[in-house]
Write an enzyme that holds these catalytic residues in place. Structure first.
Site, short mmCIF file in Angstrom:
data_model
loop_
_atom_site.label_atom_id
_atom_site.label_comp_id
_atom_site.label_asym_id
_atom_site.label_seq_id
_atom_site.Cartn_x
_atom_site.Cartn_y
_atom_site.Cartn_z
N SER A 60 -2.14 -14.45 -3.85
CA SER A 60 -2.08 -15.61 -2.95
C SER A 60 -3.40 -16.38 -2.90
CB SER A 60 -1.69 -15.15 -1.55
OG SER A 60 -0.39 -14.60 -1.60
N ILE A 86 0.04 -8.66 2.96
CA ILE A 86 0.26 -7.60 3.95
C ILE A 86 -1.10 -7.07 4.39
CG2 ILE A 86 1.42 -5.40 4.43
CD1 ILE A 86 3.47 -7.40 3.52
N THR A 90 -8.72 -2.91 5.33
CA THR A 90 -9.93 -3.72 5.53
C THR A 90 -9.52 -5.14 5.96
OG1 THR A 90 -9.99 -4.62 3.29
CG2 THR A 90 -11.00 -2.44 3.63
N HIS A 92 -9.69 -7.71 4.13
CA HIS A 92 -9.43 -8.49 2.92
C HIS A 92 -8.35 -9.55 3.14
CE1 HIS A 92 -10.26 -8.31 -1.49
NE2 HIS A 92 -9.14 -8.98 -1.54
N ARG A 131 11.46 -11.54 6.86
CA ARG A 131 11.25 -12.98 6.64
C ARG A 131 11.60 -13.42 5.21
NH1 ARG A 131 8.67 -10.88 10.50
NH2 ARG A 131 8.09 -12.09 12.36
C1 DLZ Z 1 -6.53 -8.21 -3.62
C2 DLZ Z 1 -5.27 -8.50 -2.91
C3 DLZ Z 1 -4.84 -7.71 -1.83
C4 DLZ Z 1 -5.63 -6.55 -1.33
N1 DLZ Z 1 -3.69 -7.96 -1.21
C5 DLZ Z 1 -2.92 -9.01 -1.61
C6 DLZ Z 1 -1.70 -9.29 -0.95
O1 DLZ Z 1 -1.24 -8.59 -0.03
N2 DLZ Z 1 -1.00 -10.38 -1.38
C7 DLZ Z 1 -1.44 -11.20 -2.39
O2 DLZ Z 1 -0.75 -12.18 -2.72
N3 DLZ Z 1 -2.58 -10.92 -3.03
C8 DLZ Z 1 -3.33 -9.85 -2.69
N4 DLZ Z 1 -4.49 -9.57 -3.33
C9 DLZ Z 1 -4.86 -10.37 -4.55
C10 DLZ Z 1 -5.63 -11.65 -4.23
O3 DLZ Z 1 -4.78 -12.65 -3.67
C11 DLZ Z 1 -6.26 -12.22 -5.51
O4 DLZ Z 1 -5.28 -12.36 -6.50
C12 DLZ Z 1 -7.38 -11.34 -6.06
O5 DLZ Z 1 -8.35 -11.08 -5.08
C13 DLZ Z 1 -8.06 -11.98 -7.30
O6 DLZ Z 1 -8.67 -13.21 -6.92
#
Ligand code: DLZ
Length: 160
Positions: A60, A86, A90, A92, A131
């Site tokens: 995303s 989700i 952390t 993040h 959703r």
């Molecule tokens: C790294 C990461 C994490 C931990 N969780 C998600 C998530 O739940 N949904 C999602 O779409 N992407 C996640 N990412 C990936 C990051 O969006 C991104 O692709 C990476 O950090 C590389 O830039």
């Protein structure tokens, strides 16, 4: 209390022009349901297969750049961003959600092409499933309906 989706205008049709669905790859099964929801909302309102492109990004966080470039390409009347984030252990997810939301808003404002926010920002997988075709509807479908509404609105504003 469970919130309900705002009433979208279900009477509008797609007309001319192509729609981009830009979809992240994380949480693949939930994403498939969001993409299906967006696709069927567009096709049930008149879009042919050739009017819908599905473009994939790794996660995303990458949605804003891809959506902005899709909007700038001149190929699309609207760009529908879909993703599922989700909450993890952390913070993040906070950075991904905030960056995606802000970037998507900017992509729409900078390009003048509607960029729709179909990003699920959930605490749990269950909330996301609810959703994505579950008891809280399908946010991919809602984003696509909002896209059709925005395209029609901009046509009205511009007089075409
Ligand atoms: C790294 C990461 C994490 C931990 N969780 C998600 C998530 O739940 N949904 C999602 O779409 N992407 C996640 N990412 C990936 C990051 O969006 C991104 O692709 C990476 O950090 C590389 O830039």
């Amino acid at each position: 209390m469970q919130k309900t989706a705002p009433s979208l205008d279900h009477t509008l049709t797609v007309g001319e022009g192509r729609y981009a669905i830009v979809a992240a790859r994380w949480h693949a099964e939930i994403m498939d349901s969001l993409i299906d929801g967006a696709r069927s909302a567009l096709s049930s309102r008149g879009a042919t297969e050739s009017q819908i492109d599905v473009l994939r990004v790794p996660g995303s966080f990458e949605l804003p750049l891809a959506c902005e470039q899709a909007a700038l390409s001149g190929k699309y009347v609207a760009v529908i961003a879909l993703g599922v984030v989700i909450q993890g252990e952390t913070s993040h997810h906070d950075y991904i959600n905030m960056s995606a939301a802000y970037g998507l808003m900017q992509a729409g404002q900078k390009t003048g092409i509607p960029v729709l926010f179909g990003l699920l920002t959930c605490h749990t997988i269950e909330q996301a499933l609810d959703r994505a075709g579950g008891k809280v509807g399908n946010k991919g479908e809602e984003a696509a309906l909002a896209a059709i509404e925005m395209v029609n609105l901009l046509r009205t504003i511009k007089g075409n």
